[in-house]
Design a protein around this motif. Sequence first.
Motif, PDB file in Angstrom:
ATOM      1  N   HIS A  71      29.967-105.707 -53.253  1.00 16.15           N
ATOM      2  CA  HIS A  71      29.349-106.549 -54.284  1.00 16.15           C
ATOM      3  C   HIS A  71      28.744-105.686 -55.404  1.00 16.15           C
ATOM      4  CE1 HIS A  71      29.166-109.199 -50.708  1.00 16.15           C
ATOM      5  NE2 HIS A  71      29.164-110.218 -51.550  1.00 16.15           N
ATOM      6  N   PHE A  72      29.039-104.396 -55.411  1.00 14.22           N
ATOM      7  CA  PHE A  72      28.452-103.423 -56.338  1.00 14.22           C
ATOM      8  C   PHE A  72      26.953-103.235 -56.105  1.00 14.22           C
ATOM      9  CE2 PHE A  72      32.354-104.657 -58.462  1.00 14.22           C
ATOM     10  CZ  PHE A  72      32.872-103.419 -58.833  1.00 14.22           C
ATOM     11  N   VAL A  73      26.524-103.415 -54.873  1.00 12.37           N
ATOM     12  CA  VAL A  73      25.133-103.208 -54.493  1.00 12.37           C
ATOM     13  C   VAL A  73      25.072-101.909 -53.690  1.00 12.37           C
ATOM     14  CG1 VAL A  73      23.192-104.078 -53.126  1.00 12.37           C
ATOM     15  CG2 VAL A  73      24.617-105.672 -54.450  1.00 12.37           C
ATOM     16  N   ALA A  74      24.283-100.972 -54.170  1.00 10.50           N
ATOM     17  CA  ALA A  74      24.139 -99.686 -53.481  1.00 10.50           C
ATOM     18  C   ALA A  74      23.158 -99.822 -52.315  1.00 10.50           C
ATOM     19  CB  ALA A  74      23.634 -98.633 -54.456  1.00 10.50           C
ATOM     20  N   ASN A  88      27.025 -95.811 -53.049  1.00 14.28           N
ATOM     21  CA  ASN A  88      28.050 -96.841 -52.883  1.00 14.28           C
ATOM     22  C   ASN A  88      29.291 -96.130 -52.381  1.00 14.28           C
ATOM     23  OD1 ASN A  88      30.301 -98.582 -53.313  1.00 14.28           O
ATOM     24  ND2 ASN A  88      29.149 -99.732 -54.832  1.00 14.28           N
ATOM     25  N   TRP A  89      29.637 -96.360 -51.110  1.00 13.69           N
ATOM     26  CA  TRP A  89      30.771 -95.675 -50.497  1.00 13.69           C
ATOM     27  C   TRP A  89      32.093 -96.017 -51.186  1.00 13.69           C
ATOM     28  CZ3 TRP A  89      28.962 -96.835 -44.857  1.00 13.69           C
ATOM     29  CH2 TRP A  89      28.134 -95.810 -44.414  1.00 13.69           C
ATOM     30  N   ILE A  90      32.225 -97.220 -51.696  1.00 18.25           N
ATOM     31  CA  ILE A  90      33.478 -97.604 -52.347  1.00 18.25           C
ATOM     32  C   ILE A  90      33.592 -96.882 -53.683  1.00 18.25           C
ATOM     33  CG2 ILE A  90      34.883 -99.496 -53.240  1.00 18.25           C
ATOM     34  CD1 ILE A  90      33.306-101.352 -51.304  1.00 18.25           C
ATOM     35  N   ALA A  91      32.536 -96.915 -54.480  1.00 20.21           N
ATOM     36  CA  ALA A  91      32.552 -96.275 -55.795  1.00 20.21           C
ATOM     37  C   ALA A  91      32.732 -94.764 -55.684  1.00 20.21           C
ATOM     38  CB  ALA A  91      31.270 -96.601 -56.557  1.00 20.21           C
ATOM     39  N   ASP A 160      19.893-102.205 -51.453  1.00 16.49           N
ATOM     40  CA  ASP A 160      18.854-102.438 -52.446  1.00 16.49           C
ATOM     41  C   ASP A 160      18.466-103.917 -52.443  1.00 16.49           C
ATOM     42  OD1 ASP A 160      17.302-101.440 -54.874  1.00 16.49           O
ATOM     43  OD2 ASP A 160      18.408-103.164 -55.681  1.00 16.49           O
ATOM     44  N   LEU A 161      17.172-104.181 -52.306  1.00 17.22           N
ATOM     45  CA  LEU A 161      16.684-105.558 -52.190  1.00 17.22           C
ATOM     46  C   LEU A 161      16.973-106.384 -53.437  1.00 17.22           C
ATOM     47  CD1 LEU A 161      15.107-107.791 -50.727  1.00 17.22           C
ATOM     48  CD2 LEU A 161      13.013-106.793 -51.654  1.00 17.22           C
ATOM     49  N   VAL A 162      16.641-105.877 -54.600  1.00 18.61           N
ATOM     50  CA  VAL A 162      16.763-106.664 -55.834  1.00 18.61           C
ATOM     51  C   VAL A 162      18.219-106.987 -56.136  1.00 18.61           C
ATOM     52  CG1 VAL A 162      16.336-106.695 -58.324  1.00 18.61           C
ATOM     53  CG2 VAL A 162      14.590-105.801 -56.773  1.00 18.61           C
ATOM     54  N   THR A 163      19.070-105.966 -56.194  1.00 13.79           N
ATOM     55  CA  THR A 163      20.478-106.250 -56.493  1.00 13.79           C
ATOM     56  C   THR A 163      21.169-106.930 -55.319  1.00 13.79           C
ATOM     57  OG1 THR A 163      21.121-103.997 -55.867  1.00 13.79           O
ATOM     58  CG2 THR A 163      20.760-104.427 -58.216  1.00 13.79           C
ATOM     59  N   LEU A 166      19.929-110.627 -56.039  1.00 13.81           N
ATOM     60  CA  LEU A 166      20.353-111.175 -57.329  1.00 13.81           C
ATOM     61  C   LEU A 166      21.853-111.044 -57.588  1.00 13.81           C
ATOM     62  CD1 LEU A 166      17.398-110.118 -59.664  1.00 13.81           C
ATOM     63  CD2 LEU A 166      17.818-112.329 -58.568  1.00 13.81           C
ATOM     64  N   LEU A 167      22.404-109.852 -57.395  1.00 17.87           N
ATOM     65  CA  LEU A 167      23.823-109.645 -57.696  1.00 17.87           C
ATOM     66  C   LEU A 167      24.705-110.220 -56.596  1.00 17.87           C
ATOM     67  CD1 LEU A 167      25.904-108.472 -59.640  1.00 17.87           C
ATOM     68  CD2 LEU A 167      25.629-106.263 -58.502  1.00 17.87           C
TER      69      LEU A 167
END
Length: 190
Positions: A71-74, A88-91, A160-163, A166-167
């Motif tokens: 989800h692009f969340v680190a 982020n293992w994918i990135a 990360d809690l925020v992303t 939210l993301l």
Amino acid sequence: MSALQERSEKPYVASAVAGIAAYLLGYLVTYVWQASHVREMLRGINAVLQFFGGDAIPAWKAVGWLFYNAHFVAFTHPTLGGGSVARNWIASGDAPTLLYIVPVGCLFVAGAAVAHHAGAEDPQTGATHGASVTLGYVFLALVGVFLFTATRGDYTIAPDLVTGVLLAGVVYPAVVGGVGGAIAGVLGED
């Protein structure tokens, strides 16, 4: 009472269930596909932890980090000099890029299913119904941030809690579920 009237009386129940199902299916697909790879990546870290009397990090938690990465969340982890770093293992190329399609596919199908179930007959109505999968998805995205936290001594590794909320929990299901619902609404037009 017609079937359409029955479906529209509790649309948010179906939306929440579809959002929960999309999250769980996405995690399950990620686990089945990547659990052995994640165990391999954790092997060195877990050996050090166990050498010093700590508990190993279970693969199911680390697969959760990878699911949030999709989800692009680190996730954040401590560094040797103190502080923490986002990862982020994918990135970074440590996991397949195709993992990015797992939450997208699950949310698209969930949004389309909710819109179809609600009888959406135009793209706007379909998008509204499809985006409502956020109701269930955001709940599990929040729970998952805490469930996939690994604490060993003074060190914590967690999405990360925020992303994460939210993301992963709001933006992804609202946008992707909405697109799935809009397409279902187009297909439902007579």
